[in-house]
Design an enzyme around this catalytic site. Sequence first.
Site, PDB file in Angstrom:
ATOM      1  N   ASN A 191      -7.243  11.011 -20.435  1.00 32.55           N
ATOM      2  CA  ASN A 191      -7.939  10.372 -21.540  1.00 32.55           C
ATOM      3  C   ASN A 191      -8.809   9.236 -21.012  1.00 32.55           C
ATOM      4  OD1 ASN A 191      -5.315   9.062 -21.096  1.00 32.55           O
ATOM      5  ND2 ASN A 191      -5.666   7.886 -22.967  1.00 32.55           N
ATOM      6  N   ILE A 192      -9.904   8.980 -21.704  1.00 32.84           N
ATOM      7  CA  ILE A 192     -10.853   7.945 -21.299  1.00 32.84           C
ATOM      8  C   ILE A 192     -11.148   7.083 -22.518  1.00 32.84           C
ATOM      9  CG2 ILE A 192     -13.145   7.461 -20.350  1.00 32.84           C
ATOM     10  CD1 ILE A 192     -13.015  10.340 -19.111  1.00 32.84           C
ATOM     11  N   GLU A 193     -10.606   5.870 -22.518  1.00 33.02           N
ATOM     12  CA  GLU A 193     -10.798   4.960 -23.642  1.00 33.02           C
ATOM     13  C   GLU A 193     -12.102   4.197 -23.519  1.00 33.02           C
ATOM     14  OE1 GLU A 193      -6.160   4.026 -24.841  1.00 33.02           O
ATOM     15  OE2 GLU A 193      -7.326   2.419 -23.922  1.00 33.02           O
ATOM     16  N   CYS A 240     -10.196  12.198 -25.541  1.00 34.26           N
ATOM     17  CA  CYS A 240      -8.842  12.640 -25.218  1.00 34.26           C
ATOM     18  C   CYS A 240      -8.820  13.439 -23.921  1.00 34.26           C
ATOM     19  CB  CYS A 240      -8.286  13.498 -26.342  1.00 34.26           C
ATOM     20  SG  CYS A 240      -8.163  12.662 -27.935  1.00 34.26           S
ATOM     21  N   GLU A 286      -7.461  16.302 -23.318  1.00 29.09           N
ATOM     22  CA  GLU A 286      -7.700  17.730 -23.541  1.00 29.09           C
ATOM     23  C   GLU A 286      -9.192  18.036 -23.567  1.00 29.09           C
ATOM     24  OE1 GLU A 286      -5.635  15.554 -25.075  1.00 29.09           O
ATOM     25  OE2 GLU A 286      -4.475  16.646 -26.576  1.00 29.09           O
ATOM     26  N   CYS A 292      -4.622  16.161 -30.812  1.00 31.50           N
ATOM     27  CA  CYS A 292      -5.140  15.725 -32.109  1.00 31.50           C
ATOM     28  C   CYS A 292      -5.964  16.857 -32.742  1.00 31.50           C
ATOM     29  CB  CYS A 292      -5.989  14.468 -31.949  1.00 31.50           C
ATOM     30  SG  CYS A 292      -7.626  14.747 -31.192  1.00 31.50           S
ATOM     31  N   CYS A 351      -9.202  17.785 -30.829  1.00 32.80           N
ATOM     32  CA  CYS A 351      -8.915  18.571 -29.619  1.00 32.80           C
ATOM     33  C   CYS A 351      -8.530  20.003 -29.975  1.00 32.80           C
ATOM     34  CB  CYS A 351      -7.812  17.904 -28.799  1.00 32.80           C
ATOM     35  SG  CYS A 351      -8.381  16.403 -27.983  1.00 32.80           S
TER      36      CYS A 351
END
Length: 147
Positions: free
Chosen positions: A53-55, A64, A66, A102, A105
């Site tokens: 994941n990359i915030e 996310c 995925e 989610c 995704c």
Amino acid sequence: MNTKPEKKGQSECTERLGRAALDARRFAYAPYSRYTVGAALLTAEGDILQGGNIENASYGATNCAERTVIFKAVSEGRRNFTAIAIAGGMEGAEPVDYAYPCGICRQVMQEFAGGELIVIVAKSVTDYREYRLGDLLPYGFGGESIQ
């Protein structure tokens, strides 16, 4: 709809995919939530790709794990996937619960793999649940819906 998870005997492939998802958590960029997620995508050719994941400070721009791994695969010309494994938990700790994909995704998985995609959510290499995407996203909306 089948809401019971399918748990099958641990195959070598499932173990490799689960281990790769757990390992992919190290690729996560999660400075705000500290919740790191790893995903491992199995291609029809037998290759395993990883993503985290990359915030982003603007949460809407967060991606996310995925979607990261699927977009990575698609951007490299890969379009045929058979399974994806997902593992998530607080940074620096082993997962204590299953990290389910989610809704966004699930929709991306539907777009690129369809309802037969195997989705594995893992707490460890030996503690996992396995589903068909069609069970997690019943009546999924795909390209065939608009043709």
